[in-house]
Design a protein around this motif. Sequence first.
Motif, mmCIF file in Angstrom:
data_model
loop_
_atom_site.group_PDB
_atom_site.id
_atom_site.type_symbol
_atom_site.label_atom_id
_atom_site.label_comp_id
_atom_site.label_asym_id
_atom_site.label_seq_id
_atom_site.Cartn_x
_atom_site.Cartn_y
_atom_site.Cartn_z
ATOM 1 N N MET A 146 22.611 -25.258 5.279
ATOM 2 C CA MET A 146 23.045 -26.035 4.119
ATOM 3 C C MET A 146 21.969 -27.007 3.652
ATOM 4 O O MET A 146 21.830 -27.270 2.451
ATOM 5 C CB MET A 146 24.330 -26.800 4.444
ATOM 6 N N LEU A 147 21.206 -27.546 4.579
ATOM 7 C CA LEU A 147 20.173 -28.521 4.213
ATOM 8 C C LEU A 147 18.886 -27.849 3.747
ATOM 9 O O LEU A 147 18.285 -28.268 2.755
ATOM 10 C CB LEU A 147 19.887 -29.440 5.410
ATOM 11 N N LEU A 148 18.462 -26.821 4.452
ATOM 12 C CA LEU A 148 17.194 -26.180 4.116
ATOM 13 C C LEU A 148 17.279 -25.385 2.815
ATOM 14 O O LEU A 148 16.295 -25.276 2.072
ATOM 15 C CB LEU A 148 16.754 -25.260 5.259
ATOM 16 N N LEU A 149 18.442 -24.821 2.527
ATOM 17 C CA LEU A 149 18.612 -24.013 1.324
ATOM 18 C C LEU A 149 19.303 -24.786 0.205
ATOM 19 O O LEU A 149 19.860 -24.175 -0.722
ATOM 20 C CB LEU A 149 19.413 -22.751 1.651
ATOM 21 N N ARG A 150 19.272 -26.106 0.267
ATOM 22 C CA ARG A 150 19.994 -26.917 -0.696
ATOM 23 C C ARG A 150 19.598 -26.638 -2.146
ATOM 24 O O ARG A 150 20.484 -26.468 -3.005
ATOM 25 C CB ARG A 150 19.823 -28.403 -0.375
ATOM 26 N N PRO A 151 18.317 -26.561 -2.507
ATOM 27 C CA PRO A 151 17.993 -26.313 -3.930
ATOM 28 C C PRO A 151 18.554 -24.983 -4.438
ATOM 29 O O PRO A 151 19.113 -24.918 -5.537
ATOM 30 C CB PRO A 151 16.461 -26.329 -3.935
ATOM 31 N N ALA A 152 18.408 -23.933 -3.632
ATOM 32 C CA ALA A 152 18.890 -22.618 -4.062
ATOM 33 C C ALA A 152 20.408 -22.585 -4.126
ATOM 34 O O ALA A 152 20.995 -22.044 -5.066
ATOM 35 C CB ALA A 152 18.370 -21.537 -3.107
ATOM 36 N N LEU A 153 21.070 -23.153 -3.128
ATOM 37 C CA LEU A 153 22.530 -23.151 -3.112
ATOM 38 C C LEU A 153 23.099 -24.021 -4.231
ATOM 39 O O LEU A 153 24.134 -23.694 -4.815
ATOM 40 C CB LEU A 153 23.036 -23.632 -1.754
ATOM 41 N N PHE A 154 22.421 -25.116 -4.538
ATOM 42 C CA PHE A 154 22.876 -25.964 -5.649
ATOM 43 C C PHE A 154 22.789 -25.213 -6.972
ATOM 44 O O PHE A 154 23.712 -25.260 -7.793
ATOM 45 C CB PHE A 154 22.040 -27.236 -5.720
#
Length: 289
Positions: A146-154
């Motif tokens: 959730m933290l490392l992929l935050r930009p893509a997931l957002f």
Amino acid sequence: MELLAYPYMQRAIIAALIIGLAAPALGIYLVQRRLSLVGDGIGHVALTGVGVGLLLNQSPVLTAVLVATIGAVGVELIRERGRTSGDLALALLFYGGIAGGVVLVGLSDSASNANLMQYLFGSLVTTSPQDITVIGVLGAAVLAAMLLLRPALFALCNDEEYARVSGLPVRTLNILLAVTTAVTVTIAMRTVGLLLVSALMVVPVAAAQQVTRGFRATMAAAMAIGLLAAGVGVLVSAEADTAPGATTVLMALAAFLATTIGGLVRRNLRRRQSRPAVATEPPDVVLHG
């Protein structure tokens, strides 16, 4: 507190803190996508997995992870193909999961029926060292994703079409969210229970939204609230002899109420400060000839 000296209480607090941190980190993406209740649906599918484990005398946690993951991925693929709307797919998941769980648990022995309550409403005091290992590893994996992929997931949760045009692997990210949701639900069933796990994903996020602006700040505040609610909930439940899962959810709801009131007060203060000063007439000037 004297209770903290006991190993089972130490394990209970560690498990609760891990879930209190990981669940809101995932939940903020679900709230952003207007899928706040997806945790409930997957929780009911996990109930089927628990029933499979109890019936076959296998680890209910592992079978719940497997069945919930399959169900979550299946619903995501159905939603993606557009044959069934998201809310209808979730309803099918919801009712099918609970029906399958009830049937399978009914086929098992009476001892398994009694153990079922631990998974429905949580049972922190029975958390074993092996459970802590599983919760710690899977919780850390969810939190890291959730933290490392935050930009893509957002980008995905804010506008899926934009994410697809931007070249992001939309299907992979959607499946990742489905799998991490299933994993979070199943590892949290020992802390807050399958019937309440969705609340720990959603309520801290809703509380954080009352006092923060911006996705990153809201995510950080939600994780802090989840951590606080989990820790205080376990301690209060130990002192008051109440259910740890339900107490933890009540602490999260109390935080939501507090932040809502605090947000209203702050907005009222800002509104008053932004009002222009009322012009007053100058005093009469007396001229002496």
